[in-house]
Design a protein around this motif. Structure first.
Motif, PDB file in Angstrom:
ATOM      1  N   SER A   1       0.824  -1.205   0.000  1.00 37.81           N
ATOM      2  CA  SER A   1       0.000   0.000   0.000  1.00 37.81           C
ATOM      3  C   SER A   1       0.858   1.255   0.000  1.00 37.81           C
ATOM      4  O   SER A   1       0.508   2.265  -0.621  1.00 37.81           O
ATOM      5  CB  SER A   1      -0.946  -0.004   1.210  1.00 37.81           C
ATOM      6  OG  SER A   1      -0.216  -0.053   2.428  1.00 37.81           O
ATOM      7  N   GLY A   2       2.021   1.217   0.678  1.00 36.68           N
ATOM      8  CA  GLY A   2       2.904   2.380   0.720  1.00 36.68           C
ATOM      9  C   GLY A   2       3.522   2.697  -0.627  1.00 36.68           C
ATOM     10  O   GLY A   2       3.593   3.864  -1.038  1.00 36.68           O
ATOM     11  N   VAL A   3       3.982   1.663  -1.342  1.00 34.51           N
ATOM     12  CA  VAL A   3       4.553   1.874  -2.671  1.00 34.51           C
ATOM     13  C   VAL A   3       3.498   2.432  -3.619  1.00 34.51           C
ATOM     14  O   VAL A   3       3.759   3.352  -4.406  1.00 34.51           O
ATOM     15  CB  VAL A   3       5.132   0.559  -3.222  1.00 34.51           C
ATOM     16  CG1 VAL A   3       5.432   0.674  -4.720  1.00 34.51           C
ATOM     17  CG2 VAL A   3       6.401   0.186  -2.474  1.00 34.51           C
ATOM     18  N   SER A   4       2.287   1.893  -3.545  1.00 32.60           N
ATOM     19  CA  SER A   4       1.206   2.388  -4.389  1.00 32.60           C
ATOM     20  C   SER A   4       0.873   3.840  -4.048  1.00 32.60           C
ATOM     21  O   SER A   4       0.663   4.672  -4.942  1.00 32.60           O
ATOM     22  CB  SER A   4      -0.037   1.509  -4.213  1.00 32.60           C
ATOM     23  OG  SER A   4      -1.084   1.948  -5.022  1.00 32.60           O
ATOM     24  N   GLY A   5       0.840   4.179  -2.756  1.00 30.67           N
ATOM     25  CA  GLY A   5       0.568   5.547  -2.355  1.00 30.67           C
ATOM     26  C   GLY A   5       1.660   6.505  -2.802  1.00 30.67           C
ATOM     27  O   GLY A   5       1.378   7.633  -3.231  1.00 30.67           O
ATOM     28  N   LEU A   6       2.909   6.060  -2.739  1.00 29.67           N
ATOM     29  CA  LEU A   6       4.012   6.908  -3.174  1.00 29.67           C
ATOM     30  C   LEU A   6       3.946   7.150  -4.677  1.00 29.67           C
ATOM     31  O   LEU A   6       4.199   8.265  -5.153  1.00 29.67           O
ATOM     32  CB  LEU A   6       5.345   6.245  -2.795  1.00 29.67           C
ATOM     33  CG  LEU A   6       6.601   7.068  -3.062  1.00 29.67           C
ATOM     34  CD1 LEU A   6       6.546   8.401  -2.317  1.00 29.67           C
ATOM     35  CD2 LEU A   6       7.846   6.275  -2.642  1.00 29.67           C
ATOM     36  N   SER A   7       3.592   6.111  -5.431  1.00 28.23           N
ATOM     37  CA  SER A   7       3.442   6.271  -6.870  1.00 28.23           C
ATOM     38  C   SER A   7       2.341   7.276  -7.191  1.00 28.23           C
ATOM     39  O   SER A   7       2.503   8.146  -8.059  1.00 28.23           O
ATOM     40  CB  SER A   7       3.113   4.923  -7.514  1.00 28.23           C
ATOM     41  OG  SER A   7       2.818   5.076  -8.879  1.00 28.23           O
ATOM     42  N   ARG A   8       1.229   7.173  -6.489  1.00 22.20           N
ATOM     43  CA  ARG A   8       0.135   8.125  -6.728  1.00 22.20           C
ATOM     44  C   ARG A   8       0.545   9.535  -6.336  1.00 22.20           C
ATOM     45  O   ARG A   8       0.178  10.513  -6.997  1.00 22.20           O
ATOM     46  CB  ARG A   8      -1.104   7.706  -5.943  1.00 22.20           C
ATOM     47  CG  ARG A   8      -2.246   8.684  -6.136  1.00 22.20           C
ATOM     48  CD  ARG A   8      -3.529   8.230  -5.515  1.00 22.20           C
ATOM     49  NE  ARG A   8      -4.577   9.225  -5.711  1.00 22.20           N
ATOM     50  CZ  ARG A   8      -5.818   9.092  -5.275  1.00 22.20           C
ATOM     51  NH1 ARG A   8      -6.181   7.988  -4.650  1.00 22.20           N
ATOM     52  NH2 ARG A   8      -6.699  10.038  -5.483  1.00 22.20           N
ATOM     53  N   SER A   9       1.331   9.657  -5.269  1.00 21.88           N
ATOM     54  CA  SER A   9       1.797  10.972  -4.855  1.00 21.88           C
ATOM     55  C   SER A   9       2.640  11.623  -5.940  1.00 21.88           C
ATOM     56  O   SER A   9       2.520  12.818  -6.212  1.00 21.88           O
ATOM     57  CB  SER A   9       2.614  10.849  -3.558  1.00 21.88           C
ATOM     58  OG  SER A   9       1.814  10.343  -2.503  1.00 21.88           O
TER      59      SER A   9
END
Length: 852
Positions: free
Chosen positions: A42-50
Motif C-alpha cells: 500500500s505504501g509503494v502504491s501511495g508513493l506512486s500516486r503521490s
C-alpha cells in the motif's frame, strides 16, 4: 457495555474473541509478517500516486505551459507561429548539446537551453546564485553574452563566476550558478551540466547549422482558465491544421509519457518485491497458525468431547486467526499510508520531483486483499487439522490419519485468486504473469527440494557421529522444519542473488568501457563538409583506433500501413522507439553492426522508390513485415518507404546502429550531419583516461562545432541512476529478508516442544549443551545449504532474464558477491536457528521430566 455487546454475539464468535483476547500469544510473528507486506504494497502504491498527482498538479510549471510542440533541426513556420499566437501566450526554447571550452582547450560537454528571458519561464521561477534577474544575467555586456550554469561545470572546468568560455564561435561570460529551473523534468535526462543562454546568443555561436540536432520547443499557455479537455482539443486542432508538421506534442497532464511509464513499471517492480516479502512471510503465518493449533489442541479436544462439532471448532479457530489478520491488515494499511508523507521530502530534495503526498485507495484495497489471501493460503491447512482430527487423535497429538483434501483445495483456490490479482492489477500483464509463473516455479522448486532433502536424509547411511545422526533425523522426521526453512531461506536468497547479479552487470559495462571493448567516444553534429577532414584528424590522433562514421538525421515514424502511429497497438517493450524523434540514416550496404534477419538488401546503385530496413523487434512490436509501407517525417518532409528487410541489432555493442536505415536515394540532397565513433584500447585505465582527455581537448580546439560524448561518462550517469534504483530495490528486498527471518524464527518456535523433549532426554543420557548446539548447527547448515543451491540457480536465471531481455546489456557473474551472499545466508541461518533453539538447550532435565 463490553459484556452486553459480547452477549449478543453468536456463541462461536463470542468464545473465539474471549479466547483470543485472553491469550493472544503466538500471533506476534503472524501480525508482523502481514503488517510488513501490506504496508509495503500500500505504501509503494501511495508513493506512486503521490508522484503522479504531483506531476499533474505541477504539470503547467514543469511543461512550461498548457501544451508544448517540439521540432528537431527546424523552427515553426510563419503560419504555425500565427496559429499559436492567436490562441495564447507562447514561450520558445531551444535545446542542444555542445562543447564549452577554456582558452587552453580544456572542454566539457554541456546541455544548452536557449531561452528568451522576456517570456521564460512562463510559470515558476529560475533560481540563481547570486540572486539576479534572469534577463540581467543573460544580457550582452561589452559585446559578451552572459550564461548561467550548473555548478558542476565550474568544478569540471576549474573556472569561476566572471570567467569566460568559448561555446561554438562565441565567447560567453559565466554570470551565475543555476540552482533550479522549473521545467527541468520536461527536458529529460542529460549527460552534461546545464548551460542557459539567450536564443540570440545561440544563433550567434554558429552551432545551429543545417542538420544539427537542436530541439526547438514552443510552449503555449491558452487564454483563460483552460481545462484539460480544452488543452487536448487544442492539440487536436493544431494537428488537424498542420497534419504534416511532424512535431512532438505534449500536454500539461502528460508532461513526460516516458517518465510516467517508467514510474508505473518501477512501482510495479517494487510492488512485486513487496508481494514477495508478504508471500515469504507466509511461512511465518503457517508456522504461527500451526503453533496456535498446537497450543489449543487440548482445548479443541475438550470442546469436541463436550459435543462441539468439528465445524464449530474450525469456525472458532478461523475466527481467531482472521481477527488477528484483520488487525494486522489495518495496522499495515496505517503504516503504508504514512510512507508517502515520510518519503515526499526526500524525493523533493534528492530527485527534485514534485511529490504531492497522498494515500492510494486502490493500492490500499489491493494490499488488504493480498494480506487476506496470503492468510487463507497458509492458515487453512493447519486449521483443517483441528476440524478433521478426532478427539483421540488430538489428545495423542497424532495427525497422521487426518485427511485435508478439502482444505488443500481451498488453499489452492486462494492461491489462484492471489495469482489472478497479481496479474490483473499489474500495469504490464506480461510482467505480472511472468512474476506469477516465476513465483509458482520457485515455490514448486523449493518445496520439491525440501521433499527430496527429507527423503535423502532418511535414506542416507547412519553416520558414526551421533550429532550428525540427530541432525539428519531432525531433517526428515514428522513435523520437521525443513519445508518452512527451505522456502523462507530460498526466496530471500533468490532476491539477494538476483540483485547482486543485476548490479554487477551494470557495473561491468563501465569495465568494458575501460577495456576498450566499446567505443570511447561518440562525435555528433559533425557537418558533412568537415567529415573527411575530421576522419583524417582522428586517424592522426589515434592511429590504431577503430573509426566508424555514418550520416545521421532525426525523424519520427508517423504512419504504419496507412494508420497513424498513435492509433496502432505498440508492444510495451518497443514504445520507446516511437517517443519523439529518432536517429535515421541511409546506407548502400548492410551496416557492419547488424545482421539481416528477413528480406534482401537493396543494390548499391538502387534508384527506385524509397526503401527502408527496420530493426526486427521494433517491426514485430508494430506488426510490420516485408513489403509494408511506413511513413516518416524527417526535417519536416514526409516520406513513404517500403520495408525491404528486417535486421537483428546488438544494442549492447554500443556501436553505431539505427532503427531505420533507408536506401541512399531517399534523402538525396537533404541536409545531414555525420555521426562518428572511435574505439581504442590502452595498457591501463590511467593511460586511457589521459588519451580520452587529450582527444577531447584537441577536438574542441580544431573542431569547435563537434560535440564529444565520452561513452564512459554516459555510462557513469546511467550507473548512478541504476544505483539509485537498486537502492530502492534493496530496501524493498530487505522487507523480504525481515519476513524470512520472522518466518525462520516462527518455524523454530513452532518446533520448540519437540526440541525441548529431545534435549531433556539427551541431557539425561549425558549430552552437553555444546553437543546439542553442534547437532542443531549441522541441521540448520545442511538445510541452509540446500536452500542456497536452489536459490542460486533461481537467482541466476531471474537476473539473466532481467539483464539480457529487459536491460539489454551483457550478463556478468561477480563470483565474490555470490559467494559472500551464500556464505552470509548460511551463517545467518545457523545463527538464527541456534538462537531460536536456545530455550531447548537451556532447559534442565529434572523439571522438564516431571512435566512430560
Amino acid at each position: 457495555m463490553h459484556r452486553r455487546i459480547q452477549s449478543k454475539l453468536p456463541f462461536g464468535l463470542r468464545f473465539a474473541l474471549r479466547d483470543l483476547l485472553g491469550d493472544p500469544r503466538g500471533f506476534g510473528v503472524f501480525v508482523a509478517c502481514i503488517v510488513i507486506g501490506v504496508a509495503a504494497i500500500s505504501g509503494v502504491s501511495g508513493l506512486s500516486r503521490s508522484l503522479a498527482e504531483g506531476l499533474a498538479r505541477e504539470g503547467r510549471t514543469i511543461l512550461g505551459g498548457d501544451a508544448s510542440f517540439s521540432l528537431v533541426a527546424r523552427e515553426l513556420s510563419p503560419e504555425q507561429r500565427a496559429f499559436f499566437e492567436t490562441r495564447g501566450r507562447i514561450c520558445e526554447i531551444s535545446l542542444m548539446r555542445a562543447m564549452a571550452r577554456r582558452d587552453d582547450g580544456e572542454a566539457a560537454m554541456v546541455e544548452i537551453k536557449a531561452v528568451d528571458p522576456a517570456t521564460y519561464p512562463a510559470f515558476g521561477a529560475v533560481t540563481l546564485d547570486p540572486a539576479t534577474p534572469l534577463d540581467d544575467a543573460l544580457a550582452e555586456k561589452d559585446g559578451v553574452a552572459g550564461i548561467v550554469v550548473d555548478p558542476i561545470l565550474l568544478a569540471r572546468l576549474d573556472v569561476k563566476l566572471g570567467d569566460t568560455l568559448l561555446i561554438g564561435n562565441s565567447r560567453v561570460q559565466l554570470r551565475a550558478k543555476l540552482l533550479n529551473e522549473p521545467d527541468k523534468l520536461a527536458g529529460g535526462v542529460g549527460f552534461g551540466p546545464r548551460v542557459m543562454m539567450t536564443r540570440a546568443a545561440l544563433k550567434a555561436s554558429g552551432l545551429v547549422t543545417p542538420g544539427t540536432v537542436v530541439r526547438n520547443a514552443t510552449r503555449i499557455t491558452l487564454a483563460g482558465n483552460a481545462a484539460d479537455e480544452d488543452v487536448k482539443a487544442f492539440v487536436k486542432a493544431a494537428d488537424a491544421a498542420f497534419p504534416r508538421a511532424g512535431w512532438e506534442a505534449r500536454t500539461r497532464d502528460a508532461v513526460s509519457p516516458q517518465f510516467s511509464r517508467n514510474l508505473d513499471r518501477f512501482t510495479q517492480l517494487l510492488t512485486l518485491v513487496a508481494l514477495t516479502a508478504l508471500v515469504a512471510g507466509g511461512a511465518g503465518v503457517a508456522n504461527a497458525v500451526h503453533g496456535f493449533v498446537e497450543r489449543k489442541r487440548m482445548q479443541f479436544a475438550v470442546l469436541k468431547a463436550l459435543g462441539a462439532t468439528g465445524s464449530r471448532v474450525f469456525a472458532i479457530a478461523l475466527t481467531q486467526v482472521m481477527a488477528a489478520a484483520a488487525f494486522a491488515i489495518l495496522l499495515g494499511l496505517a503504516v503504508g499510508a504514512l510512507i508517502p508523507w515520510a518519503a515526499a521530502g526526500a524525493l523533493r530534495e534528492a530527485a527534485e520531483l514534485p511529490v504531492s503526498a497522498a494515500m492510494d485507495a486502490r493500492g490500499a484495497l489491493f494490499g488488504a486483499l493480498y494480506g487476506l489471501l496470503v492468510t487463507l493460503i497458509f492458515a487453512l491447512i493447519p486449521l483443517g487439522r483441528a476440524h478433521e482430527a478426532p478427539v483421540a487423535a488430538l489428545l495423542r497429538d497424532d495427525a497422521r490419519s487426518v485427511k485435508l483434501t478439502r482444505y488443500r483445495a481451498a488453499a489452492f483456490i486462494a492461491a489462484v485468486a492471489l495469482a489472478a490479482l497479481a496479474t490483473v492489477s499489474s500495469a504490464d500483464l506480461k510482467l505480472g504473469a511472468a512474476y506469477v509463473g516465476a513465483a509458482v516455479a520457485a515455490f514448486a522448486a523449493l518445496r520439491g527440494a525440501a521433499s527430496l532433502t527429507m527423503r535423502a536424509a532418511r535414506a542416507l547411511p547412519r553416520p558414526r557421529d551421533a550429532r550428525l545422526r540427530l541432525a539428519l533425523a531432525n531433517i526428515w522426521r514428522p513435523k520437521s522444519l525443513t519445508p518452512a526453512l527451505i522456502v523462507s531461506i530460498g526466496l530471500t536468497q533468490t532476491l539477494l542473488v538476483a540483485l547482486a547479479l543485476v548490479e554487477g552487470s551494470v557495473h561491468n559495462e563501465l569495465a568494458r568501457a575501460d577495456a576498450g571493448e566499446i567505443p570511447n567516444f561518440f562525435f555528433v553534429d559533425t557537418p558533412k563538409s568537415q567529415a573527411q577532414a575530421f576522419a583524417a584528424f582522428l586517424a592522426e590522433q589515434v592511429p590504431d583506433a577503430r573509426i566508424e562514421h555514418v550520416p545521421m538525421m532525426r525523424g519520427r515514424m508517423v504512419e504504419v500501413k496507412g494508420a497513424p502511429v498513435g492509433k496502432i497497438a505498440v508492444a510495451d517493450d518497443q514504445k520507446w522507439a516511437f517517443e519523439g524523434d529518432r536517429g535515421v540514416t541511409f546506407s548502400a550496404s548492410l551496416p557492419a553492426n547488424s545482421q539481416l534477419a528477413e528480406g534482401e538488401w537493396w543494390p548499391a546503385d538502387y534508384d527506385g522508390p524509397p526503401l527502408v530496413s527496420l530493426e526486427q523487434k521494433v517491426a514485430e512490436g508494430i506488426g510490420v513485415g516485408i513489403g509494408d509501407d511506413v511513413k516518416v517525417n524527417v526535417l519536416g518532409r514526409e516520406l513513404i518507404a517500403k520495408v525491404a528487410s528486417l535486421r537483428k541489432v546488438d544494442w549492447r555493442s554500443y556501436a553505431i546502429n539505427f532503427i531505420m536505415v533507408f536506401s541512399p536515394n531517399a534523402f538525396r540532397g537533404a541536409p545531414y550531419t555525420e555521426l562518428f565513433t572511435v574505439a581504442y584500447g590502452a595498457p591501463s585505465a590511467e593511460i586511457r583516461d589521459a588519451m580520452d582527455a587529450r582527444l577531447a581537448r584537441e577536438t574542441a580546439k580544431r573542431f569547435p562545432m563537434i560535440v564529444s560524448v565520452r561513452v564512459k561518462e554516459a555510462l557513469q550517469a546511467i550507473d548512478k541512476i541504476a544505483d539509485q534504483l537498486a537502492l530502492a530495490a534493496r530496501a524493498a528486498a530487505g522487507l523480504a529478508i525481515v519476513t524470512a527471518m520472522l518466518a525462520l524464527a516462527s518455524a523454530v518456535a513452532s518446533g520448540q516442544r519437540a526440541r525441548i523433549h529431545d534435549a531433556v532426554v539427551l541431557k539425561t543420557l549425558g549430552a552437553t549443551r555444546g553437543w546439542l548446539a553442534a547437532a542443531y548447527g549441522f541441521e540448520f547448515g545442511l538445510v541452509g545449504l540446500v536452500a542456497s543451491l536452489i536459490a542460486l540457480a533461481a537467482g541466476i536465471g531471474a537476473a539473466y532474464a532481467m539483464v539480457t531481455l529487459v536491460m539489454k546489456i551483457d550478463f556478468a557473474f561477480p563470483i565474490a558477491a555470490i559467494v559472500a551472499t551464500t556464505v552470509g545466508t548460511l551463517l545467518v541461518t545457523i545463527g538464527l536457528g541456534l538462537a531460536g533453539t536456545w530455550r531447548a538447550l537451556s532447559r534442565r532435565p529434572g523439571p522438564e521430566l516431571r512435566e512430560l
